[in-house]
Design a protein around this motif. Structure first.
Motif, short mmCIF file in Angstrom:
data_model
loop_
_atom_site.label_atom_id
_atom_site.label_comp_id
_atom_site.label_asym_id
_atom_site.label_seq_id
_atom_site.Cartn_x
_atom_site.Cartn_y
_atom_site.Cartn_z
N GLY A 1 27.77 74.24 33.86
CA GLY A 1 27.07 74.85 34.99
C GLY A 1 27.95 75.30 36.14
N GLY A 2 29.25 75.27 35.98
CA GLY A 2 30.13 75.76 37.03
C GLY A 2 30.33 77.26 36.91
N GLU A 3 30.98 77.81 37.90
CA GLU A 3 31.23 79.25 37.90
C GLU A 3 32.72 79.49 37.68
OE1 GLU A 3 30.57 83.05 40.79
OE2 GLU A 3 29.13 81.40 40.86
N ALA A 4 33.03 80.12 36.55
CA ALA A 4 34.41 80.46 36.23
C ALA A 4 34.75 81.78 36.89
CB ALA A 4 34.58 80.58 34.73
N GLU A 5 36.03 81.98 37.15
CA GLU A 5 36.44 83.27 37.69
C GLU A 5 36.17 84.36 36.65
OE1 GLU A 5 40.92 84.38 37.46
OE2 GLU A 5 40.87 82.23 37.85
N PRO A 6 35.87 85.55 37.10
CA PRO A 6 35.61 86.63 36.15
C PRO A 6 36.83 86.91 35.29
CG PRO A 6 35.02 87.27 38.40
CD PRO A 6 35.74 85.97 38.50
N PHE B 1 46.64 82.18 35.94
CA PHE B 1 45.30 82.05 35.38
C PHE B 1 45.15 80.69 34.69
CE2 PHE B 1 42.51 83.34 31.61
CZ PHE B 1 41.32 83.28 32.31
N TYR B 2 46.16 80.29 33.92
CA TYR B 2 46.12 78.99 33.24
C TYR B 2 46.08 77.86 34.28
CZ TYR B 2 47.26 75.36 29.79
OH TYR B 2 47.24 74.24 28.97
N ALA B 3 46.87 77.96 35.33
CA ALA B 3 46.87 76.92 36.37
C ALA B 3 45.50 76.82 37.03
CB ALA B 3 47.96 77.22 37.40
N ARG B 4 44.89 77.96 37.34
CA ARG B 4 43.56 77.93 37.97
C ARG B 4 42.51 77.37 37.01
NH1 ARG B 4 45.33 83.02 39.38
NH2 ARG B 4 43.78 84.04 38.01
N ALA B 5 42.61 77.72 35.74
CA ALA B 5 41.65 77.21 34.75
C ALA B 5 41.77 75.70 34.62
CB ALA B 5 41.87 77.90 33.40
N ARG B 6 43.01 75.21 34.55
CA ARG B 6 43.23 73.77 34.47
C ARG B 6 42.64 73.07 35.69
NH1 ARG B 6 49.30 72.12 32.68
NH2 ARG B 6 48.44 70.11 33.29
N ALA B 7 42.90 73.61 36.87
CA ALA B 7 42.40 72.99 38.10
C ALA B 7 40.87 73.01 38.14
CB ALA B 7 42.99 73.71 39.32
N ALA B 8 40.27 74.12 37.75
CA ALA B 8 38.80 74.21 37.73
C ALA B 8 38.22 73.22 36.73
CB ALA B 8 38.37 75.63 37.40
N ALA B 9 38.85 73.12 35.57
CA ALA B 9 38.38 72.17 34.56
C ALA B 9 38.49 70.74 35.08
CB ALA B 9 39.19 72.35 33.27
N ASP B 10 39.62 70.42 35.71
CA ASP B 10 39.81 69.07 36.24
C ASP B 10 38.78 68.73 37.32
OD1 ASP B 10 41.93 68.72 34.50
OD2 ASP B 10 43.48 68.96 36.04
N GLY C 1 34.00 65.43 38.51
CA GLY C 1 32.71 65.28 39.16
C GLY C 1 31.56 64.90 38.23
N LEU C 2 31.85 64.71 36.96
CA LEU C 2 30.79 64.43 35.99
C LEU C 2 31.06 63.14 35.22
CD1 LEU C 2 30.44 67.99 34.40
CD2 LEU C 2 28.80 66.88 35.94
N PRO C 3 30.01 62.45 34.81
CA PRO C 3 30.20 61.30 33.92
C PRO C 3 30.46 61.81 32.49
CG PRO C 3 27.87 61.62 34.33
CD PRO C 3 28.59 62.62 35.18
N LEU C 4 31.08 60.99 31.69
CA LEU C 4 31.39 61.38 30.30
C LEU C 4 30.14 61.70 29.50
CD1 LEU C 4 34.27 58.92 29.38
CD2 LEU C 4 34.42 61.40 29.71
N SER D 1 28.29 66.83 25.02
CA SER D 1 28.60 65.92 26.13
C SER D 1 29.98 66.25 26.67
CB SER D 1 28.56 64.47 25.66
OG SER D 1 29.67 64.19 24.81
N LEU D 2 30.24 65.80 27.89
CA LEU D 2 31.57 65.97 28.45
C LEU D 2 32.59 65.21 27.60
CD1 LEU D 2 33.43 67.06 30.65
CD2 LEU D 2 32.89 65.01 32.00
N ARG D 3 32.22 64.04 27.11
CA ARG D 3 33.11 63.27 26.26
C ARG D 3 33.52 64.10 25.04
NH1 ARG D 3 30.26 59.27 26.02
NH2 ARG D 3 31.42 57.78 27.27
#
Length: 169
Positions: A72-77, A100-109, A114-117, A131-133
């Motif tokens: 449910g997050g918003e990825a960069e276009p 782009f890879y650095a931003r993707a990693r940071a967004a993923a992290d 912020g979410l439970p497994l 599931s996130l797990r």
């Protein structure tokens, strides 16, 4: 006695263990690029045109897809077709792909942090929820698989081998 980050990753909570594993493979992806020039990073090394830089672009795209969009997050276009994300076009610079890879990693992290497994998301390109797990395990597999491809490509380019950065301590 001090505990290294790697040791902490082996004795921590489940989410920390999974993230430590993913980060280890992410770091190998970047290490495989070190010391190469732009031509080498873009050089097609297989009959299908696989390149080191193309693999990094793909991994950035799937980090956004699986971790951010699925939950449910918003990825960069994306400026490219995500189903054709391994191809590097002449206008795509190495710096652009690495950022782009650095931003993707940071967004993923941020999303993972912020979410439970047990959080559940639904990828728009699949007909089932995950599931996130499950997603963390899947992305460890995905990143390790492509890091292995990068091992082979790097060896073909300049003979360099190894599955992790040598310990310089």
């Amino acid at each position: 006695m001090t505990t290294s980050d790697a040791d902490a990753g082996r004795t921590s909570q489940e989410k920390d263990i999974l993230l430590t594993s993913l980060d280890r493979h992410r770091d190998v992806v970047l290490w495989k690029l070190e010391g190469l020039d732009d031509e080498q990073l873009r050089r097609p090394m297989t009959p299908t045109g696989t390149t080191l830089l193309g693999l990094v672009k793909h991994l950035a795209s799937v980090e956004y897809g699986w971790f951010v969009e699925t939950f449910g997050g918003e990825a960069e276009p994306r400026w490219f077709d995500p189903y054709d994300d391994m191809r590097i076009t002449p206008g795509e610079t190495t710096d652009r792909i690495l950022a782009f890879y650095a931003r993707a990693r940071a967004a993923a992290d941020r999303m993972v942090g912020g979410l439970p497994l047990d959080a559940v998301g639904r990828p728009s390109w699949r007909d089932h929820s995950v599931s996130l797990r499950w997603t963390l395990v899947h992305m460890i597999e995905e990143t390790a698989r492509h890091a292995g491809h990068m091992d082979i490509l790097r060896e073909l380019i300049d003979g360099a081998t190894g599955d992790h950065r040598p310990d310089t301590r």
